[in-house]
Design an enzyme around this catalytic site. Structure first.
Site, short mmCIF file in Angstrom:
data_model
loop_
_atom_site.label_atom_id
_atom_site.label_comp_id
_atom_site.label_asym_id
_atom_site.label_seq_id
_atom_site.Cartn_x
_atom_site.Cartn_y
_atom_site.Cartn_z
N PRO A 1 23.26 -17.86 -0.39
CA PRO A 1 23.17 -17.62 1.06
C PRO A 1 22.97 -18.91 1.83
O PRO A 1 22.60 -19.94 1.26
CB PRO A 1 21.94 -16.70 1.19
N PRO A 2 23.20 -18.89 3.14
CA PRO A 2 22.99 -20.11 3.94
C PRO A 2 21.53 -20.54 3.92
O PRO A 2 20.62 -19.73 3.95
CB PRO A 2 23.40 -19.66 5.36
N GLY A 3 21.33 -21.86 3.86
CA GLY A 3 19.99 -22.42 3.95
C GLY A 3 19.21 -22.46 2.66
O GLY A 3 18.03 -22.81 2.66
N THR A 4 19.83 -22.12 1.52
CA THR A 4 19.10 -22.08 0.25
C THR A 4 19.07 -23.42 -0.47
O THR A 4 18.38 -23.55 -1.48
CB THR A 4 19.71 -21.02 -0.68
N LYS B 1 22.08 -25.67 -1.06
CA LYS B 1 23.29 -26.10 -1.78
C LYS B 1 23.67 -27.53 -1.42
O LYS B 1 23.90 -28.36 -2.30
CB LYS B 1 24.45 -25.13 -1.45
N THR B 2 23.71 -27.81 -0.13
CA THR B 2 24.06 -29.17 0.30
C THR B 2 22.96 -30.15 -0.07
O THR B 2 23.23 -31.32 -0.38
CB THR B 2 24.30 -29.19 1.82
N HIS C 1 2.63 4.84 18.71
CA HIS C 1 3.76 4.61 17.81
C HIS C 1 3.38 3.58 16.73
O HIS C 1 3.58 3.83 15.52
CB HIS C 1 4.97 4.11 18.62
N GLU C 2 2.84 2.44 17.15
CA GLU C 2 2.47 1.40 16.19
C GLU C 2 1.27 1.84 15.34
O GLU C 2 1.19 1.49 14.15
CB GLU C 2 2.16 0.09 16.92
#
Length: 645
Positions: A231-234, A236-237, A453-454
């Site tokens: 995935p992006p940002g893991t 690789k570059t 709700h919360e």
């Protein structure tokens, strides 16, 4: 120094442009003023009678050029030109006119000469007026200047385009940036935290090139390439940068889009040029980032022939990597986050022998990444890295770097001397949920509904065994949400059916609380319903966790049905799927209502605390509900963090 050179080049360009503009203006002014004025025959004889016509030239027996004496020059400058002892008065071409009958014109011209005692000369020319020499001086110089000017234009465009010789003249040359032992690349494998498996394989590639005999003496071959997928940002570059920093061999770096150009054949030409340079510098490494720009599977275009140029580039890359002429000691590293769309011929062994998966970091890997990015930060003693790693499930290395940077900005905004644990929590909230909108106007009845709700989410998640432990609940608007609950999810490798059902029940508890207290629904559960529907659909269609559908999965991991809009199951099966999804959601909705009705007093107390404080934490829930019925390891971590805070 470089900036000064560029500035000087720009100055020279403008000098050339001004000179060219001056010559161009002179040329057009000359052509404008040298053109004679059109007159008729009667006007000519009026001018002739005044004695200012020095000569006339009759061209092709029909056009007459009239040359006027330059009397003003003679009077002002006292300029006398002597030729063979005779007075010569300078003249210039001023007028021209057409004649009908040449014989009649000559007779009338001779009468005027005798009548007014004129010395006007008449001449006849039947050949072309321009000679080669005159044409050169009138127009040739202009064209030479034009050619010189365009030469400097192309040279300047080429220089700014990058590369020796210029972009225009070397459009087919590779744009790869070369890193070698002379470049100071500071990124090494020590800067790459986590990713131990990927780092090991990439390190081995560097060792192949440093000491090939170690691996080839047993008959093995050096791998041709390795593909980094994730995935992006893991990272690789970042891994590729570490290879460039560690390797003592030339490292060519470029992006897949660098091969793409508007001209036909440029991509294939750049691939050939890249590998020719790599052969000259072998052993070496080529890194192609975002290879899916040219490596997309062939034949899947919706318009026939629209991707011919990209496919030609891919074909040339395939040939260079493992064609008839093999390249020794040239290893290709490539990175992509779209491996599902890559061409199968690109992925086969012999081209990319290794496929290295660079996934999102797990718990221990996130701890290492935090340690790397926290080195440059000024931290307080209460910062718990283990808690931060658990609080960021699914975060990539780039996300964690962003969290660390955002926490420093938040601490500086609050005028703190050190970054605390709460600053990191605020940074995570800021990145995941968006910026707080405390000034947003909310009506009291709407705020009350949001609080219940919360509180419903918090109550059910506290009481269910497989729901994630609660960290805090807030009704302060953040991003697009009007309120939110933050949890500390458990790190799982697989998920059971019971765990998924508990998650669905906790998500539906916000709407259940609204129905129990207000006897009506609101649109505030949109995000909850979206997540619930996807979760139930995955249980039935993907994971085979439904008795009626059975052990069947319609998940397409290969992406074969990307352009196929038909469903991979029949209409009857589709109806069963819809019924089972609805049944799962209805069952868990009833379950959440039963839990909330049983603990209605605690729900109301929690909602009132929320309305009063706007943000409540784990300690507040413990005061209302007591200890969590199903404590686990994450509960102990949360207790330690609260004690430090």
């Amino acid at each position: 120094m470089i900036k000064r050179k560029i500035k000087n080049k720009n100055n020279f360009f403008w000098v050339y442009a001004v000179i060219f503009a001056i010559f161009l203006g002179i040329f057009f002014l000359k052509s404008t003023f040298s053109n004679p004025k059109k007159i008729d025959q009667d006007t000519f004889f009026e001018i002739l009678s005044k004695g200012i016509v020095q000569k006339i030239i009759v061209q092709h027996k029909e056009l007459v050029h009239v040359y006027i004496k330059q009397i003003s020059i003679l009077n002002n400058k006292k300029r006398i030109l002597l030729e063979k002892g005779r007075l010569i008065i300078p003249s210039s071409l001023k007028y021209e006119f057409e004649i009908g009958d040449l014989q009649f014109f000559q007779i009338k011209f001779e009468k005027y000469k005798k009548k007014y005692h004129l010395d006007t000369i008449i001449d006849f020319k039947n050949q072309q007026e321009y000679t080669a020499t005159k044409f050169f001086f009138d127009y040739g110089i202009f064209f030479i200047l034009l050619i010189i000017f365009w030469f400097f234009i192309f040279k300047r465009i080429g220089t700014t385009g990058g590369g020796p010789g210029g972009q225009i003249f070397n459009i087919g040359k590779s744009k790869a940036k070369l890193f070698d032992e002379n470049d100071n690349v500071k990124t090494t494998f020590k800067d790459v935290a986590g990713l131990e498996g990927a780092k090991e394989e990439v390190q081995e590639i560097v060792e192949f090139l440093k000491n090939p005999n170690k691996y080839t003496k047993l008959g093995g071959k050096i791998p041709k390439g390795a593909l980094l997928i994730g995935p992006p940002g893991t990272g690789k570059t970042l891994l590729a940068k570490a290879v460039a920093g560690e390797a003592k061999v030339p490292f060519f770096s470029l992006s897949g889009s660098d091969f793409v150009e508007m001209f036909v054949g440029v991509g294939a030409s750049r691939v050939r040029d890249l590998f020719e340079k790599a052969k000259e510098r072998s052993p070496c490494i080529i890194f192609i980032d975002e290879i899916d720009a040219i490596g997309r599977s062939r034949g899947k275009s919706s318009i026939a022939g629209s991707n011919d140029e990209r496919e030609n580039t891919l074909n040339q890359l395939l040939t260079e990597m493992d064609g008839f002429d093999t390249n020794n000691h040239v290893i290709v590293l490539a990175a992509t986050n779209r491996s599902d769309i890559l061409d199968k011929a690109l992925l086969r062994p012999g081209r990319f022998d290794r496929t290295i998966s660079v996934d999102s970091p797990e718990l221990n890997e996130r701890k290492e990444i935090f340690h790397v990015h926290l080195k440059r930060l000024v931290l307080s003693k209460n910062v718990d890295i283990d808690f931060l790693a658990r609080q960021t499930p699914g975060f990539s290395g780039a996300d964690i770097a962003n969290v660390c940077n955002e926490s420093a900005l938040i601490a500086a905004r609050k005028n703190r001397s050190k970054i605390g644990n709460n600053d990191f929590l605020d940074a995570i909230d800021r990145i995941v949920g968006g910026l707080e909108k405390k000034n947003k106007i909310i009506k009291p009845n709407e705020k009350k509904r949001i609080a219940y709700h919360e509180a419903g989410h918090a109550t059910v998640s506290w009481l269910l065994e497989h729901a994630a432990p609660l960290v805090k609940v807030t009704i302060i608007p953040r991003g697009k949400s009007l309120g939110s609950a933050w949890y500390l999810p458990e790190e799982r490798q697989i998920t059971t059916q019971e765990q998924m059902e508990d998650e669905i029940c906790a998500l539906l508890s916000g709407r259940s609380a609204e129905e129990i207290i207000f006897k009506s629904f609101s649109t505030g559960a949109l995000n909850d319903l979206e997540r619930v529907t996807k979760q139930a659909q995955s249980m039935v269609v993907i994971f085979g966790l439904n008795e009626r559908i059975g052990n069947v999965s319609y998940y397409d991991s290969q992406g074969q049905n990307e352009f196929n809009f038909s469903k991979p199951y029949s209409e009857k099966t589709a109806q069963i799927i819809d019924e089972e999804i609805s049944k799962i959601i209805s069952k868990q909705y009833k379950r959440s209502k039963e839990i909330l009705k049983k603990h209605k007093n605690e729900l109301s107390t929690l909602a009132k605390n929320l309305l009063e404080k706007e943000v409540i934490f784990r300690n507040d829930l413990m005061k209302i509900f007591g200890e969590r019925p199903f404590p686990d390891e994450t509960d102990n971590i949360l207790k330690n963090v609260e004690n430090k805070t």
